[in-house]
Design a protein around this motif. Structure first.
Motif, PDB file in Angstrom:
ATOM      1  N   HIS A  32       0.810  -1.218   0.000  1.00 19.62           N
ATOM      2  CA  HIS A  32       0.000   0.000   0.000  1.00 19.62           C
ATOM      3  C   HIS A  32       0.844   1.269   0.000  1.00 19.62           C
ATOM      4  O   HIS A  32       1.841   1.372   0.729  1.00 19.62           O
ATOM      5  CB  HIS A  32      -0.927   0.021   1.217  1.00 19.62           C
ATOM      6  CG  HIS A  32      -1.884  -1.116   1.274  1.00 19.62           C
ATOM      7  ND1 HIS A  32      -2.793  -1.380   0.275  1.00 19.62           N
ATOM      8  CD2 HIS A  32      -2.068  -2.081   2.218  1.00 19.62           C
ATOM      9  CE1 HIS A  32      -3.496  -2.456   0.601  1.00 19.62           C
ATOM     10  NE2 HIS A  32      -3.078  -2.901   1.766  1.00 19.62           N
TER      11      HIS A  32
ATOM     12  N   PHE B 151       0.560   5.499   0.546  1.00 23.21           N
ATOM     13  CA  PHE B 151      -0.277   6.426   1.311  1.00 23.21           C
ATOM     14  C   PHE B 151      -0.028   7.862   0.885  1.00 23.21           C
ATOM     15  O   PHE B 151       1.119   8.256   0.645  1.00 23.21           O
ATOM     16  CB  PHE B 151       0.013   6.284   2.808  1.00 23.21           C
ATOM     17  CG  PHE B 151      -0.379   4.957   3.382  1.00 23.21           C
ATOM     18  CD1 PHE B 151      -1.593   4.789   4.022  1.00 23.21           C
ATOM     19  CD2 PHE B 151       0.469   3.855   3.272  1.00 23.21           C
ATOM     20  CE1 PHE B 151      -1.966   3.561   4.545  1.00 23.21           C
ATOM     21  CE2 PHE B 151       0.115   2.627   3.790  1.00 23.21           C
ATOM     22  CZ  PHE B 151      -1.111   2.475   4.429  1.00 23.21           C
TER      23      PHE B 151
ATOM     24  N   GLY C 266      -4.467   6.807   8.109  1.00 25.80           N
ATOM     25  CA  GLY C 266      -5.044   5.482   7.893  1.00 25.80           C
ATOM     26  C   GLY C 266      -4.057   4.344   7.774  1.00 25.80           C
ATOM     27  O   GLY C 266      -4.390   3.300   7.195  1.00 25.80           O
TER      28      GLY C 266
ATOM     29  N   ARG D  31      -5.781   0.777   7.114  1.00 27.90           N
ATOM     30  CA  ARG D  31      -5.643   0.127   5.802  1.00 27.90           C
ATOM     31  C   ARG D  31      -5.416  -1.375   5.966  1.00 27.90           C
ATOM     32  O   ARG D  31      -6.035  -2.205   5.271  1.00 27.90           O
ATOM     33  CB  ARG D  31      -4.490   0.773   5.059  1.00 27.90           C
ATOM     34  CG  ARG D  31      -4.042   0.109   3.776  1.00 27.90           C
ATOM     35  CD  ARG D  31      -5.015   0.296   2.634  1.00 27.90           C
ATOM     36  NE  ARG D  31      -5.973  -0.805   2.524  1.00 27.90           N
ATOM     37  CZ  ARG D  31      -6.811  -0.967   1.521  1.00 27.90           C
ATOM     38  NH1 ARG D  31      -6.844  -0.067   0.537  1.00 27.90           N
ATOM     39  NH2 ARG D  31      -7.643  -1.979   1.495  1.00 27.90           N
TER      40      ARG D  31
ATOM     41  N   LYS E 232      -8.459  -3.143   7.515  1.00 23.78           N
ATOM     42  CA  LYS E 232      -9.512  -3.321   6.501  1.00 23.78           C
ATOM     43  C   LYS E 232      -9.221  -4.547   5.642  1.00 23.78           C
ATOM     44  O   LYS E 232     -10.123  -5.323   5.318  1.00 23.78           O
ATOM     45  CB  LYS E 232      -9.610  -2.078   5.625  1.00 23.78           C
ATOM     46  CG  LYS E 232     -10.850  -2.019   4.748  1.00 23.78           C
ATOM     47  CD  LYS E 232     -12.066  -1.659   5.570  1.00 23.78           C
ATOM     48  CE  LYS E 232     -13.283  -1.368   4.710  1.00 23.78           C
ATOM     49  NZ  LYS E 232     -13.745  -2.510   3.921  1.00 23.78           N
ATOM     50  N   ASP E 233      -7.952  -4.727   5.284  1.00 27.13           N
ATOM     51  CA  ASP E 233      -7.577  -5.922   4.522  1.00 27.13           C
ATOM     52  C   ASP E 233      -7.943  -7.186   5.290  1.00 27.13           C
ATOM     53  O   ASP E 233      -8.426  -8.174   4.724  1.00 27.13           O
ATOM     54  CB  ASP E 233      -6.072  -5.934   4.251  1.00 27.13           C
ATOM     55  CG  ASP E 233      -5.631  -4.868   3.264  1.00 27.13           C
ATOM     56  OD1 ASP E 233      -6.497  -4.275   2.594  1.00 27.13           O
ATOM     57  OD2 ASP E 233      -4.406  -4.625   3.183  1.00 27.13           O
TER      58      ASP E 233
ATOM     59  N   SER F 216      -7.182   9.762   4.957  1.00 27.73           N
ATOM     60  CA  SER F 216      -7.358   8.362   5.339  1.00 27.73           C
ATOM     61  C   SER F 216      -8.446   7.688   4.504  1.00 27.73           C
ATOM     62  O   SER F 216      -8.355   6.494   4.209  1.00 27.73           O
ATOM     63  CB  SER F 216      -7.673   8.251   6.837  1.00 27.73           C
ATOM     64  OG  SER F 216      -8.978   8.705   7.130  1.00 27.73           O
TER      65      SER F 216
ATOM     66  N   ASN G  97      -6.770   6.858   1.300  1.00 31.61           N
ATOM     67  CA  ASN G  97      -5.791   5.776   1.462  1.00 31.61           C
ATOM     68  C   ASN G  97      -6.438   4.429   1.761  1.00 31.61           C
ATOM     69  O   ASN G  97      -5.816   3.385   1.531  1.00 31.61           O
ATOM     70  CB  ASN G  97      -4.835   6.122   2.599  1.00 31.61           C
ATOM     71  CG  ASN G  97      -3.937   7.302   2.269  1.00 31.61           C
ATOM     72  OD1 ASN G  97      -3.555   7.509   1.124  1.00 31.61           O
ATOM     73  ND2 ASN G  97      -3.591   8.087   3.293  1.00 31.61           N
ATOM     74  N   CYS G  98      -7.647   4.468   2.278  1.00 31.60           N
ATOM     75  CA  CYS G  98      -8.307   3.236   2.714  1.00 31.60           C
ATOM     76  C   CYS G  98      -9.745   3.217   2.203  1.00 31.60           C
ATOM     77  O   CYS G  98     -10.679   3.589   2.925  1.00 31.60           O
ATOM     78  CB  CYS G  98      -8.273   3.149   4.240  1.00 31.60           C
ATOM     79  SG  CYS G  98      -8.893   1.603   4.914  1.00 31.60           S
TER      80      CYS G  98
ATOM     81  N   LEU H 119     -13.326   2.959   4.205  1.00 28.72           N
ATOM     82  CA  LEU H 119     -13.140   3.291   5.615  1.00 28.72           C
ATOM     83  C   LEU H 119     -14.202   4.284   6.078  1.00 28.72           C
ATOM     84  O   LEU H 119     -14.539   5.229   5.378  1.00 28.72           O
ATOM     85  CB  LEU H 119     -11.748   3.898   5.818  1.00 28.72           C
ATOM     86  CG  LEU H 119     -11.396   4.384   7.229  1.00 28.72           C
ATOM     87  CD1 LEU H 119     -11.266   3.195   8.168  1.00 28.72           C
ATOM     88  CD2 LEU H 119     -10.097   5.199   7.207  1.00 28.72           C
TER      89      LEU H 119
END
Length: 382
Positions: free
Chosen positions: A201, A203, A245, A249, A252-253, A274, A277-278, A281
């Motif tokens: 990831h 960011f 985030g 992140r 969430k995965d 965030s 990036n996510c 979210l």
């Protein structure tokens, strides 16, 4: 311990504004045996009568005999501050500071350049142990671990601020002072800018936004938090002081589409980033304690990540966290005293510290990063 007269060429530092409590002792010198390390980058010296003072002394090591010079203190103060300006009996762990701007009266950015790296980490571990013992009543074995990304403790700080001086020159402030020392090189500054990529990831981070300054920090902190929490598909996770985030992140995965991750962050710009990036979210900007009492006041969570600023989460936030009855809390702390205080509050509500790792993310300084796992005492989790 024999008092010595003030050094004739010494310029007194300007202390922080506070009410004077008698005649100043700044500039006076004493010979002393150095005691244990203390939180804050100094060691403790106890002056006998007639002074009968605790003195917090920088630029020294436990067991050394030094000449210390008072930098802050008056007759009425309970304790004084000082620099070790002469070393009469050095510790075997003392080395020559690699930076010529490190030392008494010079740049205040580094606390431990005069100490071997191995001993620096032992001193930091001692501080973490002492804070957990004194503030949380815990007796833990602590090891401060090195993290890839620095070069023998140098060249790791990917974000650095200087004081601008006339003619394009630059400087750094002295310890606890507005005075500036002109420098032409900082040895802890990294040659490269930070890379905002962790694992798979990338960011987005604002130019003045928060990001860990040690290159190895984001990866080791994410790996440790995930190892501690072991998030499972379908779980609900709460990321507090979430920044842009980073932890959200990866949570969430792990929890997947059937799970839910909620992030709360005080900085509105970081909270907005965030979400970028996510994807997916649920991010809210605002004071953490206020948002917890408001928008998500009745929502349960399985997991919580706490990554507060230096002052810690404090009681209002901790009690909001335990009200959700999470099965596990990962607490990322840059100040061991704040961590220990909050661990004690968690303990009042039945949460025990079961695992702890400490990382040397700030070599040459007294700072240390910890990650603690807190679980409900009767949960059986470790």
């Amino acid at each position: 311990m024999t008092p010595r007269p003030p050094h004739p060429g010494r310029q007194s530092r300007r202390p922080r504004e506070r009410q004077a409590k008698g005649a100043s002792r700044v500039g006076e010198r004493f010979e002393a045996e150095v005691g244990p390390v203390a939180h804050g980058g100094h060691c403790i010296v106890r002056l006998p009568e007639p002074e009968s003072r605790v003195v917090f002394v920088r630029h020294t090591l436990p067991g050394e005999r030094v000449v210390l010079e008072i930098t802050e203190g008056t007759e009425g103060d309970k304790f004084w501050r000082a620099d070790a300006v002469e070393v009469l009996a050095p510790s075997p762990d003392r080395v020559t500071a690699p930076c010529r701007f490190a030392g008494p009266g010079l740049c205040g950015g580094c606390d431990f350049q005069h100490v071997t790296l191995a001993r620096q980490r032992e001193l930091k571990a001692a501080v973490v142990r002492e804070q957990l013992s004194r503030l949380a009543g815990l007796d833990l074995d602590v090891t401060v671990e090195p993290v890839p990304g620095d070069v023998d403790g140098l060249h790791w700080r990917t974000r650095q601020r200087y004081v601008g001086l006339p003619g394009g020159r630059r400087g750094m402030r002295k310890h606890r002072s507005h005075e500036v020392v002109e420098i032409d090189e900082c040895l802890i500054e990294a040659p490269q800018r930070p890379t905002y990529v962790v694992g798979p990831h990338a960011f987005d981070v604002a130019d003045d936004g928060f990001w860990q300054v040690h290159p190895g920090a984001p990866t080791v902190l994410v790996d440790t938090v995930l190892d501690y929490l072991r998030p499972a598909p379908g779980e609900r996770a709460l990321d507090l002081y979430a920044g842009v985030g980073l932890f959200a992140r990866f949570l969430k995965d792990a929890v997947g589409e059937s799970g839910r991750v909620v992030a709360i962050e005080g900085d509105a710009d970081a909270s907005k980033l965030s979400k970028r990036n996510c994807p997916g979210l649920v991010a809210t900007a605002g004071r953490v304690d206020e948002v917890l009492r408001g928008e998500v006041h009745d929502e349960p969570f399985d997991l919580v990540v706490l990554d507060p600023p230096r002052e810690g989460a404090k009681r209002k936030v901790v009690e909001q966290v335990v009200a959700r009855a999470p099965r596990a809390v990962a607490y990322v702390a840059c100040d061991p005293a704040a961590l220990a205080r909050d661990v004690a509050i968690f303990a009042e509500h039945g949460y025990s510290l079961t695992r702890l790792r400490a990382f040397d993310l700030f070599p040459m300084t007294s700072h240390v990063e910890c990650v603690a796992l807190l679980v409900k005492s009767d949960s059986g989790l470790r």
